[in-house]
Design a protein around this motif. Structure first.
Motif, PDB file in Angstrom:
ATOM      1  N   LYS A   1      -5.767   8.870  -5.359  1.00  7.52           N
ATOM      2  CA  LYS A   1      -5.605   7.467  -4.976  1.00  7.52           C
ATOM      3  C   LYS A   1      -4.390   6.923  -5.708  1.00  7.52           C
ATOM      4  O   LYS A   1      -4.285   7.048  -6.928  1.00  7.52           O
ATOM      5  CB  LYS A   1      -6.864   6.706  -5.368  1.00  7.52           C
ATOM      6  N   THR A   2      -3.425   6.391  -4.939  1.00  4.36           N
ATOM      7  CA  THR A   2      -2.254   5.792  -5.581  1.00  4.36           C
ATOM      8  C   THR A   2      -2.131   4.351  -5.127  1.00  4.36           C
ATOM      9  O   THR A   2      -2.220   4.061  -3.940  1.00  4.36           O
ATOM     10  CB  THR A   2      -0.966   6.541  -5.206  1.00  4.36           C
ATOM     11  N   VAL A   3      -1.963   3.472  -6.114  1.00  5.62           N
ATOM     12  CA  VAL A   3      -1.860   2.043  -5.805  1.00  5.62           C
ATOM     13  C   VAL A   3      -0.426   1.605  -6.083  1.00  5.62           C
ATOM     14  O   VAL A   3       0.108   1.862  -7.160  1.00  5.62           O
ATOM     15  CB  VAL A   3      -2.830   1.229  -6.675  1.00  5.62           C
ATOM     16  N   THR A   4       0.193   0.987  -5.076  1.00  6.74           N
ATOM     17  CA  THR A   4       1.543   0.431  -5.296  1.00  6.74           C
ATOM     18  C   THR A   4       1.515  -1.037  -4.903  1.00  6.74           C
ATOM     19  O   THR A   4       1.066  -1.386  -3.810  1.00  6.74           O
ATOM     20  CB  THR A   4       2.592   1.166  -4.439  1.00  6.74           C
ATOM     21  N   SER A   5       1.983  -1.883  -5.820  1.00  4.77           N
ATOM     22  CA  SER A   5       1.990  -3.310  -5.527  1.00  4.77           C
ATOM     23  C   SER A   5       3.356  -3.695  -4.994  1.00  4.77           C
ATOM     24  O   SER A   5       4.378  -3.437  -5.631  1.00  4.77           O
ATOM     25  CB  SER A   5       1.703  -4.107  -6.799  1.00  4.77           C
ATOM     26  N   SER A   6       3.370  -4.298  -3.804  1.00  4.97           N
ATOM     27  CA  SER A   6       4.647  -4.723  -3.243  1.00  4.97           C
ATOM     28  C   SER A   6       4.948  -6.174  -3.636  1.00  4.97           C
ATOM     29  O   SER A   6       6.033  -6.472  -4.086  1.00  4.97           O
ATOM     30  CB  SER A   6       4.649  -4.553  -1.724  1.00  4.97           C
ATOM     31  N   THR A   7       3.977  -7.042  -3.495  1.00  7.18           N
ATOM     32  CA  THR A   7       4.152  -8.409  -3.981  1.00  7.18           C
ATOM     33  C   THR A   7       3.030  -8.683  -4.971  1.00  7.18           C
ATOM     34  O   THR A   7       2.234  -7.804  -5.266  1.00  7.18           O
ATOM     35  CB  THR A   7       4.075  -9.425  -2.832  1.00  7.18           C
ATOM     36  N   ALA A   8       2.964  -9.909  -5.453  1.00  7.97           N
ATOM     37  CA  ALA A   8       1.941 -10.257  -6.428  1.00  7.97           C
ATOM     38  C   ALA A   8       0.553 -10.082  -5.851  1.00  7.97           C
ATOM     39  O   ALA A   8      -0.353  -9.606  -6.513  1.00  7.97           O
ATOM     40  CB  ALA A   8       2.148 -11.692  -6.894  1.00  7.97           C
ATOM     41  N   ASP A   9       0.395 -10.488  -4.595  1.00  7.25           N
ATOM     42  CA  ASP A   9      -0.921 -10.426  -3.989  1.00  7.25           C
ATOM     43  C   ASP A   9      -1.171  -9.139  -3.225  1.00  7.25           C
ATOM     44  O   ASP A   9      -2.258  -8.560  -3.281  1.00  7.25           O
ATOM     45  CB  ASP A   9      -1.104 -11.625  -3.037  1.00  7.25           C
ATOM     46  N   ILE A  10      -0.178  -8.722  -2.492  1.00 12.21           N
ATOM     47  CA  ILE A  10      -0.391  -7.598  -1.589  1.00 12.21           C
ATOM     48  C   ILE A  10      -0.055  -6.281  -2.281  1.00 12.21           C
ATOM     49  O   ILE A  10       0.982  -6.144  -2.918  1.00 12.21           O
ATOM     50  CB  ILE A  10       0.483  -7.756  -0.322  1.00 12.21           C
ATOM     51  N   SER A  11      -0.944  -5.335  -2.172  1.00  9.79           N
ATOM     52  CA  SER A  11      -0.641  -3.993  -2.673  1.00  9.79           C
ATOM     53  C   SER A  11      -1.199  -2.973  -1.686  1.00  9.79           C
ATOM     54  O   SER A  11      -2.156  -3.242  -0.936  1.00  9.79           O
ATOM     55  CB  SER A  11      -1.227  -3.792  -4.062  1.00  9.79           C
ATOM     56  N   THR A  12      -0.628  -1.796  -1.709  1.00 13.41           N
ATOM     57  CA  THR A  12      -1.113  -0.747  -0.813  1.00 13.41           C
ATOM     58  C   THR A  12      -1.840   0.305  -1.633  1.00 13.41           C
ATOM     59  O   THR A  12      -1.433   0.649  -2.742  1.00 13.41           O
ATOM     60  CB  THR A  12       0.030  -0.061  -0.048  1.00 13.41           C
ATOM     61  N   VAL A  13      -2.906   0.767  -1.070  1.00 12.06           N
ATOM     62  CA  VAL A  13      -3.709   1.818  -1.702  1.00 12.06           C
ATOM     63  C   VAL A  13      -3.663   3.025  -0.778  1.00 12.06           C
ATOM     64  O   VAL A  13      -4.075   2.945   0.378  1.00 12.06           O
ATOM     65  CB  VAL A  13      -5.172   1.361  -1.889  1.00 12.06           C
ATOM     66  N   GLU A  14      -3.130   4.111  -1.292  1.00 16.20           N
ATOM     67  CA  GLU A  14      -3.035   5.312  -0.458  1.00 16.20           C
ATOM     68  C   GLU A  14      -3.997   6.350  -0.997  1.00 16.20           C
ATOM     69  O   GLU A  14      -3.900   6.759  -2.158  1.00 16.20           O
ATOM     70  CB  GLU A  14      -1.595   5.840  -0.495  1.00 16.20           C
ATOM     71  N   MET A  15      -4.956   6.737  -0.160  1.00 17.67           N
ATOM     72  CA  MET A  15      -5.944   7.720  -0.598  1.00 17.67           C
ATOM     73  C   MET A  15      -5.840   8.931   0.304  1.00 17.67           C
ATOM     74  O   MET A  15      -5.899   8.813   1.537  1.00 17.67           O
ATOM     75  CB  MET A  15      -7.343   7.115  -0.515  1.00 17.67           C
ATOM     76  N   THR A  16      -5.665  10.105  -0.295  1.00 19.15           N
ATOM     77  CA  THR A  16      -5.556  11.321   0.520  1.00 19.15           C
ATOM     78  C   THR A  16      -6.519  12.375   0.017  1.00 19.15           C
ATOM     79  O   THR A  16      -6.844  12.437  -1.166  1.00 19.15           O
ATOM     80  CB  THR A  16      -4.135  11.916   0.473  1.00 19.15           C
ATOM     81  N   TYR A  17      -6.932  13.174   0.933  1.00 18.58           N
ATOM     82  CA  TYR A  17      -7.779  14.303   0.555  1.00 18.58           C
ATOM     83  C   TYR A  17      -7.436  15.476   1.457  1.00 18.58           C
ATOM     84  O   TYR A  17      -7.436  15.365   2.685  1.00 18.58           O
ATOM     85  CB  TYR A  17      -9.265  13.948   0.687  1.00 18.58           C
ATOM     86  N   SER A  18      -7.091  16.613   0.833  1.00 19.43           N
ATOM     87  CA  SER A  18      -6.790  17.816   1.619  1.00 19.43           C
ATOM     88  C   SER A  18      -7.849  18.857   1.305  1.00 19.43           C
ATOM     89  O   SER A  18      -8.302  18.975   0.165  1.00 19.43           O
ATOM     90  CB  SER A  18      -5.443  18.413   1.239  1.00 19.43           C
ATOM     91  N   PHE A  19      -8.229  19.589   2.309  1.00 20.55           N
ATOM     92  CA  PHE A  19      -9.220  20.649   2.049  1.00 20.55           C
ATOM     93  C   PHE A  19      -8.962  21.815   2.982  1.00 20.55           C
ATOM     94  O   PHE A  19      -8.459  21.656   4.098  1.00 20.55           O
ATOM     95  CB  PHE A  19     -10.638  20.120   2.199  1.00 20.55           C
ATOM     96  N   ASP A  20      -9.317  23.002   2.485  1.00 19.80           N
ATOM     97  CA  ASP A  20      -9.168  24.213   3.299  1.00 19.80           C
ATOM     98  C   ASP A  20     -10.409  24.384   4.148  1.00 19.80           C
ATOM     99  O   ASP A  20     -11.530  24.248   3.655  1.00 19.80           O
ATOM    100  CB  ASP A  20      -8.992  25.435   2.392  1.00 19.80           C
ATOM    101  N   TYR A  21     -10.174  24.660   5.407  1.00 22.01           N
ATOM    102  CA  TYR A  21     -11.301  24.801   6.311  1.00 22.01           C
ATOM    103  C   TYR A  21     -11.233  26.173   6.948  1.00 22.01           C
ATOM    104  O   TYR A  21     -10.297  26.480   7.682  1.00 22.01           O
ATOM    105  CB  TYR A  21     -11.244  23.701   7.379  1.00 22.01           C
TER     106      TYR A  21
END
Lengths: 447, 379
Positions: free
Chosen positions: A89-109
């Protein structure tokens, strides 16, 4: 004590006794393990907790070890969580209020079948403005599938298969098939390799945050599989062991000891006492045992301990009393009893110190051999729908499986696992009982 | 219980005292008469106990009070003469009628008197009306619901018990002759499997023969729709009977054979058997006349005990095989919480057990020389 040692040594001459003892020790070990590792309250919570406890498990999943025996490998179940770091999970804040949360999950199937269901459980933190997420799915062959764009309310979940919009955009009612199967291949085959789930979220408040739990329902689960409520069957298998053993042992002990004492009292006092006991035995013979148990279960309580009490009460005056009576009649005339009477021993002393101890060699085999029938009785009651409402028992699992038509639907593991344990218990005690009968019953020794 | 050990002592047969009549028939009739009388007393006490158990929570009273209330309320509401009355007046009238009806039926009497009424009703199979269940012919009479199921139960129990009895006695006889052979050892090895009840084997049988191989039906009495031709119908029922009957037989046969084999072995070392063998009598005659004949009363007693323990097991066997007998009715009654049906089944089962004991007693009288000759001794 020496006699006991000798009997034990003789007992070990019979292979069936060794196998029986081994089975019983293993079961005792399992019982102790279950009681130590799973406290009573925890067992009840896991068994009756509701969807909140079981949501992580797939439905009707076979045990994982099925994969060893089949060529078609079924997917395992797993879960990942951003809260404990198993999902990035990576959180990046663009403005004071708004931020983006990027969550990734990779798995072998690497399995040959697509899973049952994929669910995302969101736990967002916000005051007024709901966070917004878009979910994307990357297959190993480089396709990108947009799953959904949704606003996340408090405690919301997203089930892939039940999203009708997604079904429409994939042009397939079965979302799992569309996500895992190669659309261009002639025979629908599952694409193996690394899958990636990307959840890009946006939060609109300063302290707002977003966590997600990624629950992947495969088609196999755990050592014992799951039932229709997603419950892990391993729990009743483990926890049912001490219950089954306790029920069987207590019922067998209560019944055989009380039967013997009553037979001894009857033969010793003779006269009307004996007559009364014999008449009660005859009446008991026409009392329908199971029907009365059913009546008690439906009218009063289904508690396993009440059932145990009624079972013992109804089994005391069985045909066994006649066998004991015949033998007591003989030993009553023995000279040591006469000697005891001559020096003025009380009736109670004669019955409990002289008559009954001599019969213990006969009691033990009968006791051990009657345990299986009581263990099965508990299961029988459960199959009739009169199982204990709270406790996880083997019989309950069989009952659930039969009511849900597991046999007709090919979910064989479900009724067969508890059935195998029941059979194992039954065989263990029966084999030991047989050997004991031969050791203690001199008439059988040569046969 | 399936593991009931063999009782080697003959049961206490009532003494048939030397009477003036010397004919065997009279003695057997007298013996049977005495047994019927004692059995009637026994059944009465058994049913009374059942009623006591059922009534401890006041269930019997609730059943009857509800029935009275339903009947009166319905007849009042259906009667056009009362339709124009004000609701509270009508309600009062209903209550009065209910009170007088309860008084008429003796429900206000002390329990001792009341329980005697229940006993009389139960013994005459006047079992009341079901709450939720109905018979196939649409009746709510508990008696009809239960009696309608009786033939199917008797078919299953009769077939499997008779096969079980004859198969195990004759296999045991032949094994006792070939004591120590491979089959003998195999029977001993398999006898612990009788620890499991019939329904347990039923699950496996359904799974194997109906689920995997699909050669026999999953359950039920006949196919649906059932064949119209009586012969086809019979064959179809037989086909459905195979699995439940073999589950019952399978669950007891090895232990029965083992018990009887041991029993015969003990008996075949008696002096008179040795004597017969020494005389050079053929093996067949030795078995028939010197082993089987004197042990017959004991065999029948033990068979009676087996049958009695099996009655219990049929409830669940029928449920697993969806066999439309008494057992599955009881199972459904549990599901519907239909008290009158549950109490009624218990009473019917008590009757069935008593009849079984009585029938086997009669056979006992026929084969026990002590009854026939009349020089019996109660021990």
């Amino acid at each position: 004590m020496i006699a006991f040692k000798n009997s034990f040594r003789e007992l070990l001459r019979y292979p069936s006794a060794i196998v029986g003892l081994l089975v019983i020790f293993i079961l005792l070990g399992v019982a102790v393990y279950a009681l130590v590792t799973i406290p009573y309250s925890e067992a009840i919570r896991l068994w009756r907790g509701g969807e909140d406890v079981w949501y992580q498990n797939p439905k009707y999943a076979s045990p994982e070890w099925f994969n060893f025996f089949t060529s078609k490998k079924e997917p395992l179940s797993f879960l990942a969580n951003t809260a404990d770091g198993s999902m990035t999970k990576t959180v990046t804040s663009s403005t004071a209020d708004i931020s983006t949360v990027e969550m990734t999950y990779s798995f072998d199937y690497t399995y040959d079948d697509y899973p049952q269901e994929i669910i995302l459980y969101f736990s967002p933190k916000f005051n007024e403005k709901l966070p917004f997420v878009s979910i994307a799915w990357y297959t190993p062959d480089g396709r990108k599938i947009r799953i959904a764009d949704i606003a996340v309310d408090r405690k919301s979940s997203y089930r892939f298969s039940q999203d009708q919009k997604l079904q429409k955009s994939l042009r397939n009612e079965d979302v799992m098939q569309a996500l895992f199967v190669d659309p261009h291949a002639e025979n629908p085959t599952v694409v193996k390799g690394q899958y990636k789930l990307v959840i890009s979220g946006t939060t609109f408040e300063k302290d707002s945050d977003l966590d997600v739990q990624f629950v992947f329902h495969g088609k196999v689960y755990g050592l014992a599989g799951t039932d229709k409520y997603r419950r892990d069957i391993l729990l009743p298998l483990l926890y049912g062991t001490p219950i089954a053993l306790a029920f069987g042992l207590l019922a067998a002990l209560g019944t055989s000891v009380l039967t013997m004492i009553i037979a001894a009292i009857g033969t010793w006092y003779a006269g009307w006492v004996d007559e009364l006991i014999q008449r009660i035995t005859e009446i008991n013979l026409v009392l329908p045992f199971l029907a009365i148990l059913i009546m008690v279960g439906t009218f009063y309580s289904r508690s396993i301990w009440l059932m145990l009490g009624v079972t013992i009460l109804l089994s005391i005056f069985s045909g066994q009393i006649k066998t004991y009576r015949a033998i007591f009649l003989q030993s009553k005339e023995a000279s040591y009893i006469e000697a005891a009477r001559a020096y003025g021993a009380s009736d109670r002393r004669i019955i409990f110190s002289y008559l009954i101890p001599r019969m213990i060699p006969l009691l033990i085999p009968a006791l051990v051999s009657s345990i299986p029938s009581f263990v099965f009785l508990e299961a029988s009651l459960a199959v009739l729908g009169l199982g204990d409402p709270v406790l996880p028992t083997w019989g309950k699992v069989i009952d659930d499986a039969i009511t849900d038509g597991a046999i007709y639907r090919g979910l064989y593991y479900w009724p067969l696992e508890p059935a195998a344990l029941l059979m194992l218990t039954g065989l263990g005690f029966a084999m030991l009982g047989f050997a004991l009968d031969r050791v203690f019953n001199p008439r059988l020794r040569d046969i | 219980m399936a593991t009931e050990t063999l009782t080697t002592s003959a049961p206490s047969a009532p003494v048939a005292k030397k009477s003036a009549s010397n004919s065997t028939f009279a003695r057997v009739a007298k013996y049977t008469g005495i047994r019927i009388l004692t059995m009637m007393v026994t059944v009465t006490i058994g049913v009374y106990l059942t009623i006591m158990i059922a009534n401890m929570g006041g269930y019997m009273d609730t059943i009857i009070r509800n029935e009275v209330r339903d009947n009166i309320t319905q007849s009042m509401l259906a009667n056009p003469a009362f339709r124009n009355l004000a609701p509270d007046v009508r309600e009062k009238l209903i209550q009065e009628k209910i009170a007088s009806e309860i008084k008429r039926q003796g429900l206000d009497q002390p329990f001792a008197v009341r329980s005697m009424n229940y006993l009389r009703n139960a013994l005459t199979l006047n079992l009341g009306r079901a709450v939720n269940m109905i018979s196939d012919h649409g009746s709510k009479e508990v008696r009809l619901i239960l009696l309608e199921r009786l033939p199917a139960t008797l078919l299953l129990t009769g077939t499997s018990e008779l096969i079980l009895f004859f198969a195990s006695v004759f296999i045991a006889l032949s094994l006792s002759r070939r004591y120590g052979s491979f089959f003998d050892k195999m029977t001993i090895a398999f006898s612990p499997t009788s620890a499991a009840p019939p329904w347990f084997y039923g699950i496996f049988f359904i799974l194997i023969f109906a689920g995997v191989f699909r050669i026999l039906p999953f359950g039920g009495l006949v196919d649906s729709p059932s064949p119209t031709n009586p012969i086809d119908y019979g064959l179809n029922v037989l086909k459905h009977l195979i699995l439940p009957a073999s589950a019952v037989i399978c669950s007891s046969i090895f232990l029965s054979i083992y018990n009887w084999r041991t029993f015969f072995l003990i008996y075949s070392s008696e002096d008179y058997v040795e004597m017969a063998k020494a005389k050079g009598l053929p093996q067949r005659d030795v078995e028939r006349r010197y082993i089987l004949r004197p042990t017959m009363p004991t065999i029948i007693t033990n068979f009676a005990l087996l049958v009695i323990t099996l009655w219990t097991g049929f409830t669940i066997t029928e449920t697993v095989f969806l066999w439309p007998g008494l057992g599955i009715t009881l199972y459904r009654a549990i599901g519907f919480n239909d008290t009158p049906v549950i109490v009624g089944s218990t009473i019917i089962y008590a009757y069935l057990l008593a009849i079984t004991v009585l029938l086997l007693d009669f056979v006992y009288a026929l084969v026990d020389p002590r009854v026939k000759v009349g020089s019996g001794n109660s021990q």
